[in-house]
Design a protein around this motif. Structure first.
Motif: not given
Length: 125
Positions: A69-72, A75-76, A92-95, A101-105
């Motif tokens: 996942i590129p940092y750019k 989005s949040r 949670n990470i949103w793209i 969220p695209a990522v949830s750990k």
């Protein structure tokens, strides 16, 4: 103690050299690991340009998914810390362009979620 933490869902810090060795076939020329965390068998790796999530699958962990996942594109992100009765923490990470969220750990009650949040904040600002 790292193995015990991993078994209970606690993230533990991984040395940069160890993470670079494990990701030798994934990292591009000149790319190096800035920080890495191990969660059971999975890795959360930060480089200068991207976040790499390593998901080891199956009983042996031989099958592996590498998500870059590129940092750019981030989005949040959010963290939810553990409470008195709810012992799990969550990252949670949103793209960009996604509603969910695209990522949830999931993490067990441990302070490494704060370290991961600090690294995310630093690279996304």
């Amino acid at each position: 103690m790292g193995f015990i933490n991993g078994m209970f869902g606690n993230a533990s810090t991984v040395s940069k050299a160890s993470a670079e060795e494990e990701l030798a076939s994934i990292l591009i020329e000149g790319e190096s690991v800035d920080a890495a965390f191990k969660l059971v068998r999975d890795l959360i790796v930060f480089t200068k340009k991207r976040l790499i999530l390593v998901d080891k699958q199956g009983l042996t962990g031989k099958k592996t998914e590498y998500q870059s996942i590129p940092y750019k594109s981030i989005s949040r992100f959010s963290i939810e810390t553990a409470g008195r009765f709810d012992l799990d923490s969550e990252l949670n990470i949103w793209i960009s362009g996604t509603e969910l969220p695209a990522v949830s750990k999931q993490f067990k009650k441990d302070d490494s979620i704060y370290d991961i949040q600090k690294v995310l904040a630093a690279v996304c600002m």
